[in-house]
Design a protein around this motif. Sequence first.
Motif, PDB file in Angstrom:
ATOM      1  N   UNK A 135       0.859  -1.181   0.000  1.00  0.00           N
ATOM      2  CA  UNK A 135       0.000   0.000   0.000  1.00  0.00           C
ATOM      3  C   UNK A 135       0.894   1.229   0.000  1.00  0.00           C
ATOM      4  N   UNK A 136       0.851   1.982  -1.102  1.00  0.00           N
ATOM      5  CA  UNK A 136       1.634   3.210  -1.241  1.00  0.00           C
ATOM      6  C   UNK A 136       0.690   4.386  -1.464  1.00  0.00           C
ATOM      7  N   UNK A 137       1.125   5.558  -1.090  1.00  0.00           N
ATOM      8  CA  UNK A 137       0.346   6.773  -1.365  1.00  0.00           C
ATOM      9  C   UNK A 137       0.607   7.207  -2.798  1.00  0.00           C
ATOM     10  N   UNK A 138      -0.469   7.346  -3.568  1.00  0.00           N
ATOM     11  CA  UNK A 138      -0.324   7.784  -4.958  1.00  0.00           C
ATOM     12  C   UNK A 138       0.030   9.269  -4.983  1.00  0.00           C
ATOM     13  N   UNK A 139       1.109   9.650  -5.682  1.00  0.00           N
ATOM     14  CA  UNK A 139       1.559  11.045  -5.638  1.00  0.00           C
ATOM     15  C   UNK A 139       0.636  12.033  -6.343  1.00  0.00           C
ATOM     16  N   UNK A 140      -0.214  11.548  -7.245  1.00  0.00           N
ATOM     17  CA  UNK A 140      -1.131  12.432  -7.965  1.00  0.00           C
ATOM     18  C   UNK A 140      -2.522  12.420  -7.362  1.00  0.00           C
ATOM     19  N   UNK A 141      -3.045  11.246  -7.093  1.00  0.00           N
ATOM     20  CA  UNK A 141      -4.402  11.134  -6.553  1.00  0.00           C
ATOM     21  C   UNK A 141      -4.465  11.403  -5.053  1.00  0.00           C
ATOM     22  N   UNK A 142      -3.316  11.345  -4.372  1.00  0.00           N
ATOM     23  CA  UNK A 142      -3.273  11.545  -2.917  1.00  0.00           C
ATOM     24  C   UNK A 142      -4.194  10.563  -2.196  1.00  0.00           C
ATOM     25  N   UNK A 143      -4.207   9.330  -2.676  1.00  0.00           N
ATOM     26  CA  UNK A 143      -4.997   8.253  -2.098  1.00  0.00           C
ATOM     27  C   UNK A 143      -4.126   6.997  -2.033  1.00  0.00           C
ATOM     28  N   UNK A 144      -4.421   6.093  -1.108  1.00  0.00           N
ATOM     29  CA  UNK A 144      -3.667   4.833  -1.079  1.00  0.00           C
ATOM     30  C   UNK A 144      -3.862   4.066  -2.376  1.00  0.00           C
ATOM     31  N   UNK A 145      -2.825   3.349  -2.775  1.00  0.00           N
ATOM     32  CA  UNK A 145      -2.881   2.527  -3.982  1.00  0.00           C
ATOM     33  C   UNK A 145      -2.355   1.143  -3.646  1.00  0.00           C
ATOM     34  N   UNK A 146      -3.073   0.112  -4.082  1.00  0.00           N
ATOM     35  CA  UNK A 146      -2.703  -1.267  -3.786  1.00  0.00           C
ATOM     36  C   UNK A 146      -1.894  -1.846  -4.941  1.00  0.00           C
ATOM     37  N   UNK A 147      -0.621  -2.178  -4.656  1.00  0.00           N
ATOM     38  CA  UNK A 147       0.263  -2.841  -5.603  1.00  0.00           C
ATOM     39  C   UNK A 147       0.380  -4.314  -5.215  1.00  0.00           C
ATOM     40  N   UNK A 148       0.645  -5.195  -6.179  1.00  0.00           N
ATOM     41  CA  UNK A 148       0.779  -6.600  -5.833  1.00  0.00           C
ATOM     42  C   UNK A 148       1.614  -7.329  -6.877  1.00  0.00           C
ATOM     43  N   UNK A 149       2.308  -8.379  -6.400  1.00  0.00           N
ATOM     44  CA  UNK A 149       3.135  -9.220  -7.260  1.00  0.00           C
ATOM     45  C   UNK A 149       3.001 -10.666  -6.805  1.00  0.00           C
ATOM     46  N   UNK A 150       3.035 -11.581  -7.764  1.00  0.00           N
ATOM     47  CA  UNK A 150       2.985 -13.012  -7.487  1.00  0.00           C
ATOM     48  C   UNK A 150       4.410 -13.570  -7.437  1.00  0.00           C
ATOM     49  N   UNK A 151       4.594 -14.616  -6.643  1.00  0.00           N
ATOM     50  CA  UNK A 151       5.922 -15.209  -6.478  1.00  0.00           C
ATOM     51  C   UNK A 151       5.809 -16.731  -6.405  1.00  0.00           C
ATOM     52  N   UNK A 152       6.854 -17.394  -6.924  1.00  0.00           N
ATOM     53  CA  UNK A 152       7.029 -18.840  -6.778  1.00  0.00           C
ATOM     54  C   UNK A 152       5.826 -19.647  -7.274  1.00  0.00           C
ATOM     55  N   UNK A 153       5.278 -19.255  -8.412  1.00  0.00           N
ATOM     56  CA  UNK A 153       4.203 -20.037  -9.004  1.00  0.00           C
ATOM     57  C   UNK A 153       4.761 -21.357  -9.539  1.00  0.00           C
ATOM     58  N   UNK A 154       3.897 -22.345  -9.788  1.00  0.00           N
ATOM     59  CA  UNK A 154       4.381 -23.618 -10.325  1.00  0.00           C
ATOM     60  C   UNK A 154       5.181 -23.432 -11.613  1.00  0.00           C
TER      61      UNK A 154
END
Length: 243
Positions: A135-154
């Motif tokens: 969860x990072x603060x968006x520098x333009x919208x001034x709202x929280x932004x949800x980022x996500x990444x997947x790891x170690x998939x089959x």
Amino acid sequence: MEHGGDYRQWPFLTPEEFELVCAFFDQKYVKAELGPTRKVFKIRLRRTLTTGSSYIEILRLLQLPGENDDLSLAFEKLNGGHDGPGVEIDMLAAEDADQEALRPQLQNQHIEAMDNGALPQYSLHSHQPYVTYEVHLHPTYNLPTLWFTLHDLPMGEPTFDLESVYRYLVPPEYKSRLRAIGPTGGISAAPHPVTDIPAFFIHPCQTKEALQCFDCKMDDYLIIWLGLVGGCVGLWVPPEMAA
């Protein structure tokens, strides 16, 4: 609505307000009686080295681990095996400490962490796919932004792939709606705000309208926000944190 008089301009957040809501959210996690949930769900308050700004990191296993699974043991050893208060700093010394805390006492477990604030890379021997949300603060919208990444998939399944996101994270009831929305307002991709590595995020353009229906103080801001944003990519806050 005055929202307790906590905000300069509801529902937007200044960087200082975002620091506070992150700290409150982390505190709720530390104090919550989560029991076995802590084996598959981990929250940390982190800080970037370059700007000093706070963000929230959430790690979740995509399937229930075996009793002695390497990755589940690594989750348990985060923060030294307990969830006491504290802020994780993305600096070399702190990452070295994380490596020691995350290393299960099993053979051939190797964990690396990048000095620039990237997430620890868990051993492929764990055979446990997991997702990292931030969860990072968006520098333009001034709202929280949800980022996500997947790891170690089959083997053979790409982690940076929209179809993988839909397969592993998006619940069935959200799939058609997200695909209809398209990139703006749905799942988008861009360089990660800390590592600059390609990652997915939920575009915050519709967050303002959703939040305006609520009246919440700062200590509940991220609980409410994640309740609105997180479910479409498989992220739900444990109910014990909202108590």
